[in-house]
Motif scaffolding. Structure first.
Motif, PDB file in Angstrom:
ATOM      1  N   VAL A  21     109.625   2.815  69.198  1.00  0.00           N
ATOM      2  CA  VAL A  21     109.394   1.721  69.870  1.00  0.00           C
ATOM      3  C   VAL A  21     107.554   1.706  70.613  1.00  0.00           C
ATOM      4  CG1 VAL A  21     110.268   0.793  72.003  1.00  0.00           C
ATOM      5  CG2 VAL A  21     112.339   1.301  69.856  1.00  0.00           C
ATOM      6  N   ASN A  22     107.729   3.091  71.041  1.00  0.00           N
ATOM      7  CA  ASN A  22     106.500   2.827  71.583  1.00  0.00           C
ATOM      8  C   ASN A  22     105.291   2.402  70.874  1.00  0.00           C
ATOM      9  OD1 ASN A  22     107.303   4.309  73.605  1.00  0.00           O
ATOM     10  ND2 ASN A  22     107.202   6.288  73.731  1.00  0.00           N
ATOM     11  N   GLU A  23     105.837   2.613  69.426  1.00  0.00           N
ATOM     12  CA  GLU A  23     104.437   2.275  68.814  1.00  0.00           C
ATOM     13  C   GLU A  23     104.406   1.322  68.144  1.00  0.00           C
ATOM     14  OE1 GLU A  23     101.355   4.516  67.913  1.00  0.00           O
ATOM     15  OE2 GLU A  23     102.733   5.773  67.781  1.00  0.00           O
ATOM     16  N   LYS A  24     105.416  -0.106  68.235  1.00  0.00           N
ATOM     17  CA  LYS A  24     105.857  -1.333  68.311  1.00  0.00           C
ATOM     18  C   LYS A  24     105.176  -1.933  69.145  1.00  0.00           C
ATOM     19  CE  LYS A  24     107.470  -5.183  66.847  1.00  0.00           C
ATOM     20  NZ  LYS A  24     107.018  -6.142  65.652  1.00  0.00           N
ATOM     21  N   TYR A  25     105.436  -1.721  70.646  1.00  0.00           N
ATOM     22  CA  TYR A  25     104.858  -1.977  71.756  1.00  0.00           C
ATOM     23  C   TYR A  25     103.506  -2.274  72.023  1.00  0.00           C
ATOM     24  CZ  TYR A  25     109.223  -3.034  73.764  1.00  0.00           C
ATOM     25  OH  TYR A  25     110.294  -3.219  74.312  1.00  0.00           O
ATOM     26  N   GLU A  26     103.083  -1.416  71.791  1.00  0.00           N
ATOM     27  CA  GLU A  26     101.079  -0.568  71.383  1.00  0.00           C
ATOM     28  C   GLU A  26     100.753  -1.752  70.530  1.00  0.00           C
ATOM     29  OE1 GLU A  26      98.024   0.789  72.260  1.00  0.00           O
ATOM     30  OE2 GLU A  26      99.409   1.725  73.146  1.00  0.00           O
ATOM     31  N   LEU A  27     100.983  -1.805  69.252  1.00  0.00           N
ATOM     32  CA  LEU A  27     101.010  -2.606  68.488  1.00  0.00           C
ATOM     33  C   LEU A  27     101.011  -4.260  69.015  1.00  0.00           C
ATOM     34  CD1 LEU A  27     100.014  -2.694  65.764  1.00  0.00           C
ATOM     35  CD2 LEU A  27     102.002  -3.667  64.503  1.00  0.00           C
ATOM     36  N   LEU A  28     102.042  -4.342  70.455  1.00  0.00           N
ATOM     37  CA  LEU A  28     102.507  -5.777  70.553  1.00  0.00           C
ATOM     38  C   LEU A  28     100.890  -5.918  71.332  1.00  0.00           C
ATOM     39  CD1 LEU A  28     106.477  -6.312  70.826  1.00  0.00           C
ATOM     40  CD2 LEU A  28     104.833  -7.495  69.422  1.00  0.00           C
ATOM     41  N   GLU A  29     100.667  -5.137  72.282  1.00  0.00           N
ATOM     42  CA  GLU A  29      99.892  -5.019  72.919  1.00  0.00           C
ATOM     43  C   GLU A  29      98.399  -5.057  72.817  1.00  0.00           C
ATOM     44  OE1 GLU A  29     100.343  -2.206  75.959  1.00  0.00           O
ATOM     45  OE2 GLU A  29     102.460  -3.001  76.470  1.00  0.00           O
ATOM     46  N   HIS A  30      98.040  -4.673  72.114  1.00  0.00           N
ATOM     47  CA  HIS A  30      96.753  -4.296  70.975  1.00  0.00           C
ATOM     48  C   HIS A  30      96.989  -4.413  69.597  1.00  0.00           C
ATOM     49  CE1 HIS A  30      96.298  -2.658  74.629  1.00  0.00           C
ATOM     50  NE2 HIS A  30      96.320  -1.340  74.605  1.00  0.00           N
ATOM     51  N   PRO A  31      97.604  -5.839  69.117  1.00  0.00           N
ATOM     52  CA  PRO A  31      96.910  -6.399  67.816  1.00  0.00           C
ATOM     53  C   PRO A  31      96.243  -5.566  66.722  1.00  0.00           C
ATOM     54  CG  PRO A  31      97.308  -8.381  69.089  1.00  0.00           C
ATOM     55  CD  PRO A  31      97.089  -7.376  69.533  1.00  0.00           C
ATOM     56  N   THR A  32      95.151  -5.622  66.642  1.00  0.00           N
ATOM     57  CA  THR A  32      93.880  -5.838  65.914  1.00  0.00           C
ATOM     58  C   THR A  32      93.560  -3.600  66.229  1.00  0.00           C
ATOM     59  OG1 THR A  32      92.607  -5.906  68.286  1.00  0.00           O
ATOM     60  CG2 THR A  32      93.257  -7.483  66.384  1.00  0.00           C
ATOM     61  N   LYS A  33      94.486  -2.984  66.484  1.00  0.00           N
ATOM     62  CA  LYS A  33      94.231  -1.760  67.104  1.00  0.00           C
ATOM     63  C   LYS A  33      94.704  -0.893  66.322  1.00  0.00           C
ATOM     64  CE  LYS A  33      93.549   1.980  70.556  1.00  0.00           C
ATOM     65  NZ  LYS A  33      94.411   2.071  72.183  1.00  0.00           N
ATOM     66  N   ALA A  34      94.045   0.174  65.530  1.00  0.00           N
ATOM     67  CA  ALA A  34      95.127   0.798  64.923  1.00  0.00           C
ATOM     68  C   ALA A  34      95.459   1.910  65.766  1.00  0.00           C
ATOM     69  CB  ALA A  34      93.827   1.551  64.198  1.00  0.00           C
ATOM     70  N   LEU A  35      97.379   1.975  64.990  1.00  0.00           N
ATOM     71  CA  LEU A  35      97.839   2.699  66.089  1.00  0.00           C
ATOM     72  C   LEU A  35      97.371   4.486  65.374  1.00  0.00           C
ATOM     73  CD1 LEU A  35     101.055   1.561  64.878  1.00  0.00           C
ATOM     74  CD2 LEU A  35     100.245   1.339  67.414  1.00  0.00           C
ATOM     75  N   GLY A  36      98.028   5.034  66.313  1.00  0.00           N
ATOM     76  CA  GLY A  36      97.860   7.105  65.863  1.00  0.00           C
ATOM     77  C   GLY A  36      98.034   7.643  64.755  1.00  0.00           C
ATOM     78  N   CYS A  37      99.455   6.714  64.470  1.00  0.00           N
ATOM     79  CA  CYS A  37      99.543   6.917  63.371  1.00  0.00           C
ATOM     80  C   CYS A  37      99.727   6.441  61.667  1.00  0.00           C
ATOM     81  CB  CYS A  37     101.126   7.001  63.207  1.00  0.00           C
ATOM     82  SG  CYS A  37     102.035   5.385  64.062  1.00  0.00           S
ATOM     83  N   ILE A  39      96.761   6.779  59.353  1.00  0.00           N
ATOM     84  CA  ILE A  39      96.413   7.923  58.823  1.00  0.00           C
ATOM     85  C   ILE A  39      95.623   7.439  57.756  1.00  0.00           C
ATOM     86  CG2 ILE A  39      96.558  10.364  57.699  1.00  0.00           C
ATOM     87  CD1 ILE A  39      98.860  10.839  59.168  1.00  0.00           C
ATOM     88  N   ASN A  40      96.309   6.910  56.668  1.00  0.00           N
ATOM     89  CA  ASN A  40      95.431   5.804  55.658  1.00  0.00           C
ATOM     90  C   ASN A  40      96.188   5.225  54.845  1.00  0.00           C
ATOM     91  OD1 ASN A  40      97.214   7.666  53.776  1.00  0.00           O
ATOM     92  ND2 ASN A  40      96.212   9.070  54.408  1.00  0.00           N
ATOM     93  N   PRO A  41      95.623   4.100  53.844  1.00  0.00           N
ATOM     94  CA  PRO A  41      96.301   3.041  53.019  1.00  0.00           C
ATOM     95  C   PRO A  41      98.270   3.840  53.181  1.00  0.00           C
ATOM     96  CG  PRO A  41      94.484   3.176  52.386  1.00  0.00           C
ATOM     97  CD  PRO A  41      94.637   4.538  53.587  1.00  0.00           C
ATOM     98  N   PHE A  42      98.219   4.917  53.134  1.00  0.00           N
ATOM     99  CA  PHE A  42      99.650   5.576  52.719  1.00  0.00           C
ATOM    100  C   PHE A  42     100.286   5.683  53.542  1.00  0.00           C
ATOM    101  CE2 PHE A  42      96.795   6.568  48.455  1.00  0.00           C
ATOM    102  CZ  PHE A  42      97.357   5.275  47.696  1.00  0.00           C
ATOM    103  N   VAL A  43      99.666   5.977  54.741  1.00  0.00           N
ATOM    104  CA  VAL A  43     100.654   6.193  55.689  1.00  0.00           C
ATOM    105  C   VAL A  43     100.318   5.521  56.634  1.00  0.00           C
ATOM    106  CG1 VAL A  43     101.306   9.038  57.881  1.00  0.00           C
ATOM    107  CG2 VAL A  43     100.494   8.540  54.790  1.00  0.00           C
ATOM    108  N   SER A  44     100.981   4.548  57.107  1.00  0.00           N
ATOM    109  CA  SER A  44     100.343   4.161  58.244  1.00  0.00           C
ATOM    110  C   SER A  44     101.645   2.670  58.830  1.00  0.00           C
ATOM    111  CB  SER A  44      99.559   2.876  57.415  1.00  0.00           C
ATOM    112  OG  SER A  44      98.976   1.596  58.094  1.00  0.00           O
ATOM    113  N   CYS A  45     101.610   3.421  59.881  1.00  0.00           N
ATOM    114  CA  CYS A  45     102.633   2.916  60.693  1.00  0.00           C
ATOM    115  C   CYS A  45     102.739   1.263  61.016  1.00  0.00           C
ATOM    116  CB  CYS A  45     102.585   3.652  62.157  1.00  0.00           C
ATOM    117  SG  CYS A  45     103.579   5.528  62.344  1.00  0.00           S
TER     118      CYS A  45
END
Length: 191
Positions: A21-37, A39-45
């Motif tokens: 839920v936190n990552e979703k809100y982070e993505l909504l607030e900063h849509p162009t910023k990569a999330l902390g999780c 990691i690479n094209p295979f591991v990507s929240c």
């Protein structure tokens, strides 16, 4: 033992769902910023969170987890406190755990075969849901909450100390599928 599993796995699942839920809100607030999780094209929240599968019911799936993982925690604490519940309660709770297992299994297949990326927080939720369903089902059978068949209850009581084998097999199936579908994942992660 089952009460502790319910509490610990419930807390782990709740933590994973809350992080999603936190990552979703982070993505909504900063849509162009990569999330902390991411990691690479295979591991990507963010790849998983942006998919239609992550909003199956019209809102982010992790909200279901934040609400749902409270139930095993409450049931585990209740068992430790000596609470006794009617048979219908155990059946209903087991149905809820089964539906959760079906849902995370579907989400697993979607992330691997359709989305093409793995989400670490999602995997944490999966890892909590799998033993919740399998071990609790064996416990429920052993205690006669799902069947009145005395022979089956005896077999399940004898099997209960080894019920961890079923989630282990479930985990191994997931690992084999992930390794087969993402053959370069291990070298990407470990160099």
């Amino acid at each position: 033992m089952t009460a502790i599993l319910l509490i610990v796995a419930g807390c782990i699942g709740l933590y994973g769902a809350f992080k999603l839920v936190n990552e979703k809100y982070e993505l909504l607030e900063h849509p162009t910023k990569a999330l902390g999780c991411d990691i690479n094209p295979f591991v990507s929240c963010s790849t998983v969170i942006d998919s239609w599968q992550s909003h199956l019911f019209g809102f982010p799936n992790p909200i279901i987890g934040v609400a749902g993982f409270v139930a095993p925690i409450a049931v585990g604490v209740s068992i430790l406190a000596g609470a006794k519940f009617a048979r219908w309660y155990w059946v209903a709770f087991n149905i809820g755990l089964f539906l959760a297992w079906v849902f995370v299994t579907w989400l697993f297949t979607q992330t691997v075969f359709s989305i093409g990326a793995l989400c670490p927080w999602c995997m944490l939720v999966w890892s909590a849901t799998i033993p919740l369903f399998w071990v609790f089902t064996v416990w429920n059978l052993a205690n006669g909450n799902l069947t009145k068949n005395a022979a089956l209850q005896r077999r399940m009581r004898a099997f209960l100390p080894y019920s961890w084998v079923i989630p282990l097999i479930n985990y191994l199936v997931i690992i084999v599928i992930v390794i087969q579908h993402f053959p370069t994942l291990l070298t990407t992660l470990f160099g």
